[in-house]
Design a protein around this motif. Structure first.
Motif: not given
Length: 190
Positions: A166-167, A170, A173
């Motif tokens: 997820t990091q 993120h 993005k």
């Protein structure tokens, strides 16, 4: 073990980090690993959706295991990983395609702190080249991006590998939006 893999698979799909039938998850158990079977829907993992294979060489069950089994095996042999998550994170894939360097440099402070530069690794899907390149990258990083394909993250437990996945997404993005904004934004004059 399959229940933990199932829980993480559902989280990956629910958060948009992977489409249902893409990606794979594994956990090291001594000199073996439990890994998702080829073609398994990550949001529908059941006991029959995983297979246990050897780490010290190929075995008969490799044929039904994930196509990335060779990569997971190399990562376990060459790192301290006890869990691996391979996802097809959309922004990580885009950033690998746009990158002019062999890594993505996070613009966000969390990405800089927890990940540092995120290596972009090359190699064919499920190939010995990818296995060697990815295991080398993960020997000194917690996560890496496979060029045009997705991410690999390692951890002591599946939750750690999931959080790192997820990091990476993120940070990719934020980097994408930052790069886009700075290229399209008119210069600010005092």
């Amino acid at each position: 073990m399959w229940r933990e893999i199932s829980r993480i698979g559902k989280k990956l799909v629910d958060s948009g980090l992977v489409e249902s039938h893409f990606g794979n998850i594994s956990v090291r158990v001594g000199n073996r690993m439990v890994i998702t079977r080829s073609g398994s829907a990550l949001d529908e993992i059941g006991e029959d959706s995983v297979v246990e294979v050897r780490l010290d060489g190929t075995c008969a069950l490799d044929i039904i295991a994930s196509s990335e089994t060779i990569v997971h095996r190399a990562i376990y042999k060459n790192t301290h990983a006890l869990a691996i998550v391979h996802a097809h994170c959309p922004f990580a894939v885009v950033m690998s395609l746009l990158a002019h360097e062999d890594s993505v440099r996070p613009a966000d402070s969390e990405g800089q702190y927890f990940l540092g530069n995120i290596p972009i690794v090359r190699g064919g899907i499920g190939s010995e080249e990818l296995a060697a390149n990815m295991s080398q990258a993960l020997a000194s990083h917690k996560a890496a991006i496979l060029y045009s394909h997705g991410t690999f993250a390692i951890g002591r437990v599946l939750d750690e590998a999931y959080v790192l996945t997820t990091q990476v997404e993120h940070s990719c993005k934020i980097r994408y939006w930052y790069d886009l904004a700075t290229k399209t934004q008119a210069p600010v004059t005092p």
